[in-house]
Design an enzyme around this catalytic site. Structure first.
Site, mmCIF file in Angstrom:
data_model
loop_
_atom_site.group_PDB
_atom_site.id
_atom_site.type_symbol
_atom_site.label_atom_id
_atom_site.label_comp_id
_atom_site.label_asym_id
_atom_site.label_seq_id
_atom_site.Cartn_x
_atom_site.Cartn_y
_atom_site.Cartn_z
ATOM 1 N N SER A 6 97.282 63.725 -36.003
ATOM 2 C CA SER A 6 97.388 64.516 -34.681
ATOM 3 C C SER A 6 97.564 66.121 -35.259
ATOM 4 O O SER A 6 97.595 66.939 -34.170
ATOM 5 C CB SER A 6 98.489 64.211 -33.971
ATOM 6 O OG SER A 6 99.790 64.400 -34.584
ATOM 7 N N HIS B 203 91.736 60.162 -33.077
ATOM 8 C CA HIS B 203 93.072 60.265 -32.683
ATOM 9 C C HIS B 203 93.500 59.663 -31.419
ATOM 10 O O HIS B 203 92.973 59.818 -30.501
ATOM 11 C CB HIS B 203 93.462 61.838 -32.575
ATOM 12 C CG HIS B 203 94.580 62.145 -31.969
ATOM 13 N ND1 HIS B 203 94.768 63.088 -31.196
ATOM 14 C CD2 HIS B 203 95.763 61.800 -32.406
ATOM 15 C CE1 HIS B 203 96.323 63.341 -31.131
ATOM 16 N NE2 HIS B 203 96.782 62.451 -31.789
ATOM 17 N N GLU C 36 90.519 60.769 -29.267
ATOM 18 C CA GLU C 36 89.666 62.189 -29.585
ATOM 19 C C GLU C 36 88.993 61.823 -30.674
ATOM 20 O O GLU C 36 89.482 61.317 -31.682
ATOM 21 C CB GLU C 36 90.703 63.135 -30.073
ATOM 22 C CG GLU C 36 91.350 63.776 -28.764
ATOM 23 C CD GLU C 36 92.535 65.069 -29.000
ATOM 24 O OE1 GLU C 36 92.356 65.785 -28.195
ATOM 25 O OE2 GLU C 36 93.285 64.767 -29.845
ATOM 26 N N ASN D 185 96.782 68.381 -28.085
ATOM 27 C CA ASN D 185 97.759 68.985 -28.795
ATOM 28 C C ASN D 185 97.529 70.659 -28.900
ATOM 29 O O ASN D 185 98.291 71.231 -29.120
ATOM 30 C CB ASN D 185 97.872 68.548 -30.056
ATOM 31 C CG ASN D 185 98.478 67.112 -30.031
ATOM 32 O OD1 ASN D 185 99.146 66.752 -29.170
ATOM 33 N ND2 ASN D 185 98.675 66.358 -31.250
#
Length: 317
Positions: free
Chosen positions: A152, A173, A185, A223
């Site tokens: 991540s 991800h 992702e 993120n």
């Protein structure tokens, strides 16, 4: 480890047996998956893959770790079956049995990757350890095998460069808890081939997920937006603009978020946030979004990581 909570984000045959350079040019129908790492993320990925018709080998260092992972997967499947097959418990039992029958456990990654279509790495967020793993497995995996990382915070390109299959390397991800969260992702590096990218997108959809595409930028999509938001909340508190309690209430009632930033920080773990920010700051020290925050550093230094330690920005009994 995926860095988001469920509350925050609601929203045929195997591959060709052809080997050699031509193998990487063909789109792969992923049916056999090897997951490296039996923690929460690895076990979750294993469960979802096995329950959607894939054959999965889950790999970790010891039989004890794998036994714990297997138990966690079975318990999770029972919760799924109870809800999904509420009117037909027998069908639920068959679902659990079939899914568990598609999972094999192993402590020897080298011996199992020779016949897999996809290797998904979900070990600790440490670049050296991940690079060592991929470099080693690269020597044993079949020519057509795609490598993917669930990182991540680290750059996929750095991981791909430890192998000779940069064109067959990407990011997948997932988000925690994997069986519940619908988002994946899919990260494409400058070297990732279009066929590899398409194979990873198709695989994500086959898992019942909703994949989104992103370049290999720090934090990808979620993120990259979420972490700076959390850091700015801490900076507001440091400046005395508002109390952490009022900031949490404001974001829940004003933005509709189920959790405020300080609640989310404590839930995820302050040391996890610090690790991500420190890594990004090292990559781009001039970016104001990636600047360290004194209050966060102090709490981590005091081993106050949040809910897991009983204290972070808030105290927990």
């Amino acid at each position: 480890m995926a860095f988001v909570t469920r509350q925050f984000v609601r929203s045929m045959a195997s591959s060709s047996s052809t080997t050699g350079p031509a193998a990487s040019a063909k789109k792969i129908l992923i049916k056999h998956v090897t997951v490296i790492g039996g923690g929460l993320m690895g076990a979750g990925i294993t469960q979802v893959a096995a329950s959607t018709g894939h054959t999965v080998v889950l790999v970790d260092q010891t039989d004890e770790i794998l036994a714990k992972s297997k138990k966690g997967i079975e318990e999770s499947l029972r919760r799924v079956a109870k809800k999904k097959f509420a009117e037909n418990p027998q069908a639920g039992d068959e679902f659990i049995k079939k899914t568990m029958g598609s999972i094999t456990l192993s402590t020897d990654a080298n011996s199992v990757v020779h016949s897999t279509d996809l290797v998904i790495e979900a070990i600790v967020e440490n670049l050296e350890l991940k690079n060592e793993l991929f470099q080693r497995l690269d020597k044993f995996a079949a020519e057509h095998t795609i490598f993917a990382s669930n990182t991540s915070s680290l750059q996929i390109t750095d991981l791909a460069n430890s192998t000779t299959r940069q064109d067959r390397f990407g990011g997948l991800h997932f988000f925690n808890p994997v069986p519940v969260m619908k988002l994946v992702e899919v990260i494409k590096t400058p070297m990732t081939s279009q066929k590899t990218y398409e194979s990873l997108m198709d695989f994500s959809k086959a898992l019942g997920k909703s994949p989104v595409s992103c370049k290999d930028s720090p934090g990808f999509i979620v993120n990259r937006l979420l972490v700076p938001y959390l850091m700015e909340a801490i900076r507001m508190h440091e400046r005395g603009d508002a109390s952490k309690e009022d900031i949490d209430v404001a974001m829940k009632l004003g933005a509709g978020y189920p959790m405020g930033p300080f609640e989310l920080l404590d839930y995820v773990g302050l040391e996890t946030t610090k690790f991500i920010v420190d890594g990004w700051h090292k990559m781009d020290s001039k970016n104001p979004l990636f600047q360290p925050v004194q209050e966060l550093n102090k709490l981590v230094e005091e081993k106050k990581f949040g809910r897991k330690t009983g204290e972070g920005f808030y105290k927990y009994k």
